[in-house]
Design a protein around this motif. Structure first.
Motif, PDB file in Angstrom:
ATOM      1  N   ALA A  62      40.541  65.411   5.942  1.00 62.12           N
ATOM      2  CA  ALA A  62      40.387  65.734   7.359  1.00 62.12           C
ATOM      3  C   ALA A  62      39.678  67.072   7.532  1.00 62.12           C
ATOM      4  O   ALA A  62      38.778  67.214   8.382  1.00 62.12           O
ATOM      5  N   ALA A  63      40.078  68.057   6.737  1.00 57.25           N
ATOM      6  CA  ALA A  63      39.450  69.375   6.815  1.00 57.25           C
ATOM      7  C   ALA A  63      37.969  69.300   6.457  1.00 57.25           C
ATOM      8  O   ALA A  63      37.127  69.950   7.098  1.00 57.25           O
ATOM      9  N   ARG A  64      37.643  68.493   5.478  1.00 55.51           N
ATOM     10  CA  ARG A  64      36.259  68.367   5.035  1.00 55.51           C
ATOM     11  C   ARG A  64      35.364  67.862   6.172  1.00 55.51           C
ATOM     12  O   ARG A  64      34.216  68.292   6.315  1.00 55.51           O
ATOM     13  N   ARG A  65      35.904  66.967   7.001  1.00 50.16           N
ATOM     14  CA  ARG A  65      35.140  66.470   8.151  1.00 50.16           C
ATOM     15  C   ARG A  65      34.730  67.630   9.066  1.00 50.16           C
ATOM     16  O   ARG A  65      33.613  67.675   9.584  1.00 50.16           O
ATOM     17  N   VAL A  66      35.660  68.550   9.280  1.00 52.03           N
ATOM     18  CA  VAL A  66      35.378  69.691  10.157  1.00 52.03           C
ATOM     19  C   VAL A  66      34.398  70.647   9.498  1.00 52.03           C
ATOM     20  O   VAL A  66      33.439  71.118  10.133  1.00 52.03           O
ATOM     21  N   PHE A  67      34.623  70.949   8.220  1.00 51.98           N
ATOM     22  CA  PHE A  67      33.723  71.862   7.504  1.00 51.98           C
ATOM     23  C   PHE A  67      32.285  71.349   7.527  1.00 51.98           C
ATOM     24  O   PHE A  67      31.339  72.100   7.778  1.00 51.98           O
ATOM     25  N   GLU A  68      32.126  70.065   7.256  1.00 46.34           N
ATOM     26  CA  GLU A  68      30.779  69.500   7.214  1.00 46.34           C
ATOM     27  C   GLU A  68      30.144  69.465   8.596  1.00 46.34           C
ATOM     28  O   GLU A  68      28.936  69.680   8.746  1.00 46.34           O
ATOM     29  N   ARG A  69      30.967  69.205   9.611  1.00 47.54           N
ATOM     30  CA  ARG A  69      30.458  69.189  10.987  1.00 47.54           C
ATOM     31  C   ARG A  69      29.964  70.573  11.386  1.00 47.54           C
ATOM     32  O   ARG A  69      28.958  70.700  12.118  1.00 47.54           O
ATOM     33  N   ALA A  70      30.648  71.614  10.928  1.00 48.58           N
ATOM     34  CA  ALA A  70      30.260  72.987  11.245  1.00 48.58           C
ATOM     35  C   ALA A  70      29.274  73.562  10.244  1.00 48.58           C
ATOM     36  O   ALA A  70      28.814  74.705  10.415  1.00 48.58           O
ATOM     37  N   CYS A  71      28.952  72.786   9.179  1.00 46.61           N
ATOM     38  CA  CYS A  71      28.049  73.251   8.116  1.00 46.61           C
ATOM     39  C   CYS A  71      28.579  74.527   7.470  1.00 46.61           C
ATOM     40  O   CYS A  71      27.819  75.453   7.151  1.00 46.61           O
ATOM     41  N   ARG A  72      29.886  74.589   7.280  1.00 42.18           N
ATOM     42  CA  ARG A  72      30.515  75.777   6.689  1.00 42.18           C
ATOM     43  C   ARG A  72      31.586  75.341   5.689  1.00 42.18           C
ATOM     44  O   ARG A  72      32.782  75.541   5.909  1.00 42.18           O
ATOM     45  N   VAL A  73      31.178  74.750   4.602  1.00 41.58           N
ATOM     46  CA  VAL A  73      32.122  74.301   3.582  1.00 41.58           C
ATOM     47  C   VAL A  73      32.465  75.486   2.680  1.00 41.58           C
ATOM     48  O   VAL A  73      31.563  76.074   2.068  1.00 41.58           O
ATOM     49  N   PRO A  74      33.736  75.889   2.590  1.00 41.50           N
ATOM     50  CA  PRO A  74      34.086  77.046   1.753  1.00 41.50           C
ATOM     51  C   PRO A  74      33.894  76.746   0.269  1.00 41.50           C
ATOM     52  O   PRO A  74      34.088  75.613  -0.179  1.00 41.50           O
ATOM     53  N   GLU A  75      33.502  77.757  -0.492  1.00 44.02           N
ATOM     54  CA  GLU A  75      33.317  77.577  -1.935  1.00 44.02           C
ATOM     55  C   GLU A  75      34.651  77.343  -2.638  1.00 44.02           C
ATOM     56  O   GLU A  75      34.716  76.635  -3.643  1.00 44.02           O
ATOM     57  N   GLY A  76      35.692  77.934  -2.122  1.00 46.42           N
ATOM     58  CA  GLY A  76      37.016  77.746  -2.709  1.00 46.42           C
ATOM     59  C   GLY A  76      38.079  77.656  -1.631  1.00 46.42           C
ATOM     60  O   GLY A  76      38.021  78.367  -0.623  1.00 46.42           O
ATOM     61  N   LEU A  77      39.043  76.762  -1.835  1.00 52.59           N
ATOM     62  CA  LEU A  77      40.074  76.551  -0.825  1.00 52.59           C
ATOM     63  C   LEU A  77      41.412  76.274  -1.503  1.00 52.59           C
ATOM     64  O   LEU A  77      41.499  75.436  -2.404  1.00 52.59           O
ATOM     65  N   ARG A  78      42.422  76.967  -1.011  1.00 53.55           N
ATOM     66  CA  ARG A  78      43.789  76.699  -1.451  1.00 53.55           C
ATOM     67  C   ARG A  78      44.564  76.116  -0.281  1.00 53.55           C
ATOM     68  O   ARG A  78      44.556  76.689   0.810  1.00 53.55           O
ATOM     69  N   ILE A  79      45.216  74.979  -0.511  1.00 51.82           N
ATOM     70  CA  ILE A  79      46.004  74.306   0.512  1.00 51.82           C
ATOM     71  C   ILE A  79      47.444  74.214   0.032  1.00 51.82           C
ATOM     72  O   ILE A  79      47.702  73.738  -1.089  1.00 51.82           O
ATOM     73  N   LYS A  80      48.371  74.649   0.871  1.00 48.19           N
ATOM     74  CA  LYS A  80      49.792  74.480   0.579  1.00 48.19           C
ATOM     75  C   LYS A  80      50.405  73.628   1.672  1.00 48.19           C
ATOM     76  O   LYS A  80      50.245  73.909   2.860  1.00 48.19           O
ATOM     77  N   LEU A  81      51.110  72.579   1.270  1.00 48.12           N
ATOM     78  CA  LEU A  81      51.741  71.655   2.205  1.00 48.12           C
ATOM     79  C   LEU A  81      53.252  71.712   2.034  1.00 48.12           C
ATOM     80  O   LEU A  81      53.765  71.546   0.924  1.00 48.12           O
ATOM     81  N   VAL A  82      53.943  71.954   3.117  1.00 49.88           N
ATOM     82  CA  VAL A  82      55.403  71.905   3.132  1.00 49.88           C
ATOM     83  C   VAL A  82      55.786  70.731   4.021  1.00 49.88           C
ATOM     84  O   VAL A  82      55.684  70.804   5.246  1.00 49.88           O
ATOM     85  N   ASN A  83      56.209  69.635   3.398  1.00 48.99           N
ATOM     86  CA  ASN A  83      56.415  68.373   4.108  1.00 48.99           C
ATOM     87  C   ASN A  83      57.896  68.126   4.394  1.00 48.99           C
ATOM     88  O   ASN A  83      58.695  67.957   3.476  1.00 48.99           O
ATOM     89  N   ASN A  84      58.225  68.080   5.671  1.00 50.59           N
ATOM     90  CA  ASN A  84      59.564  67.696   6.109  1.00 50.59           C
ATOM     91  C   ASN A  84      59.592  66.301   6.720  1.00 50.59           C
ATOM     92  O   ASN A  84      60.657  65.708   6.868  1.00 50.59           O
ATOM     93  N   ILE A  85      58.425  65.786   7.086  1.00 50.48           N
ATOM     94  CA  ILE A  85      58.325  64.454   7.674  1.00 50.48           C
ATOM     95  C   ILE A  85      58.297  63.423   6.544  1.00 50.48           C
ATOM     96  O   ILE A  85      57.450  63.505   5.655  1.00 50.48           O
ATOM     97  N   PRO A  86      59.205  62.453   6.545  1.00 50.47           N
ATOM     98  CA  PRO A  86      59.219  61.443   5.489  1.00 50.47           C
ATOM     99  C   PRO A  86      57.896  60.671   5.434  1.00 50.47           C
ATOM    100  O   PRO A  86      57.322  60.313   6.460  1.00 50.47           O
ATOM    101  N   VAL A  87      57.428  60.428   4.224  1.00 52.03           N
ATOM    102  CA  VAL A  87      56.156  59.737   4.020  1.00 52.03           C
ATOM    103  C   VAL A  87      56.365  58.225   4.061  1.00 52.03           C
ATOM    104  O   VAL A  87      57.298  57.701   3.455  1.00 52.03           O
ATOM    105  N   GLY A  88      55.503  57.521   4.789  1.00 52.19           N
ATOM    106  CA  GLY A  88      55.522  56.065   4.808  1.00 52.19           C
ATOM    107  C   GLY A  88      56.732  55.454   5.468  1.00 52.19           C
ATOM    108  O   GLY A  88      57.122  54.333   5.150  1.00 52.19           O
ATOM    109  N   ARG A  89      57.311  56.156   6.453  1.00 54.06           N
ATOM    110  CA  ARG A  89      58.530  55.670   7.093  1.00 54.06           C
ATOM    111  C   ARG A  89      58.376  55.411   8.587  1.00 54.06           C
ATOM    112  O   ARG A  89      59.341  55.117   9.264  1.00 54.06           O
ATOM    113  N   GLY A  90      57.170  55.556   9.135  1.00 53.68           N
ATOM    114  CA  GLY A  90      56.987  55.305  10.558  1.00 53.68           C
ATOM    115  C   GLY A  90      57.252  56.497  11.444  1.00 53.68           C
ATOM    116  O   GLY A  90      57.545  56.335  12.632  1.00 53.68           O
TER     117      GLY A  90
END
Length: 300
Positions: A62-90
């Motif tokens: 999803a982020a890549r879509r925005v970066f490419e749309r703005a023509c500003r793709v970072p050379e390096g990116l760190r992503i941290k996800l803290v997930n409390n929403i259950p995956v695949g449960r609706g």
């Protein structure tokens, strides 16, 4: 560093297939920070063992879509996800990933996308706005698509309303459950759902929860999905007997959501116990509606 908070969502609410969705006060956190080179993804919480840590990760895509749309793709990116929403449960885990990635990237690269642009971009990835709209906008959202553009409105909810969610310990794939739905429905079933969806919206706006039991009935998607959820009808009946005003499948399932204005702990207990009696482990949560959608909490 950029930190974004995204709420869980429950969609359809019975008869509102692909046109109703509500944000809940359960949140995933997405953090973006620049590094010198490459892509580093860390995942904590739900799905930590299964979610990809490379360019296939949905937040990054999803982020890549925005970066490419703005023509500003970072050379390096760190992503941290803290997930409390259950995956695949609706409960909108994929929508939260898409929305979180878009907002974080929008802030990071200064793309200045409007809310409508982010909504349309997110929906183009998810394929339907049922969870995207409330995740981004918060509250209870009524939405439709007009010539490719999402038209929506938000309605106020009764202050005492809460959602009791019973989350089975197995995953259902939304794409598979959509394929199980019929391409054509009878006029009788269409009218049945139109009436109940209108009744549901009116009941919530007026605060008349006494009619939710009827208003949350459905003939368009639940009858075709319930066979994959052991104890579905029994859990719904037990929740209603315990005091739930209305009960329905959350999104594509397998989570079942009960809307109530009291007896929350009792409803949660009987839903969990009924699932267990049907051979399914489940956990429960009591969640207030989330009036605020996704937002950037910190930009350092």
């Amino acid at each position: 560093m950029i930190r974004v908070q995204v709420p869980a969502t429950t969609a359809n609410l019975g008869p509102g297939f692909d046109c109703l969705g509500m944000a809940l006060e359960l949140y995933n956190i997405v953090e973006f920070s620049k590094i010198s080179r490459g892509l580093v993804i860390e995942v904590e919480g739900d799905g930590a063992e299964e979610l990809p840590r490379n360019e296939k990760n949905l937040v990054y895509r999803a982020a890549r879509r925005v970066f490419e749309r703005a023509c500003r793709v970072p050379e390096g990116l760190r992503i941290k996800l803290v997930n409390n929403i259950p995956v695949g449960r609706g409960l909108g885990s994929s929508a939260s990933a898409i929305v979180g990635g878009i907002i974080a990237a929008n802030v990071m690269c200064g793309a200045n996308l409007s809310m409508r642009e982010m909504l349309n971009l997110a929906c183009s990835m998810e394929g339907h706005p049922d969870n995207i709209a409330p995740a981004l906008l918060g509250g209870l959202i009524i939405y439709t698509s007009v010539e490719g553009e999402i038209t929506w409105t938000k309605i106020d909810l009764p202050p005492a309303l809460k959602a009791v969610v019973a989350i089975p310990d197995f995953i259902m794939n939304t794409r598979d459950t959509r394929e199980a739905l019929p391409q054509l429905v009878t006029m009788r079933d269409a009218v049945y759902n139109i009436g109940r969806a209108a009744l549901l919206v009116a009941a919530l706006q007026k605060g008349d929860l006494s009619i939710l039991g009827t208003a949350m009935d459905d003939r368009l998607h639940q009858p075709y999905r319930q066979g994959a959820i052991p104890g579905f009808k029994k859990v719904i009946s037990a929740a209603r007997l315990a005091g739930a005003r209305g009960v329905a499948l959350s999104g594509a399932g397998p989570t079942i959501v009960a809307l109530a204005d009291g007896n929350f702990e009792l409803i949660a207990e009987v839903m969990k116990n009924t699932f267990r009696e049907c051979g399914v482990g489940a956990r429960t949560m009591i969640l207030a509606p989330g009036p605020v959608g996704a937002r950037a909490l910190e930009v350092i």
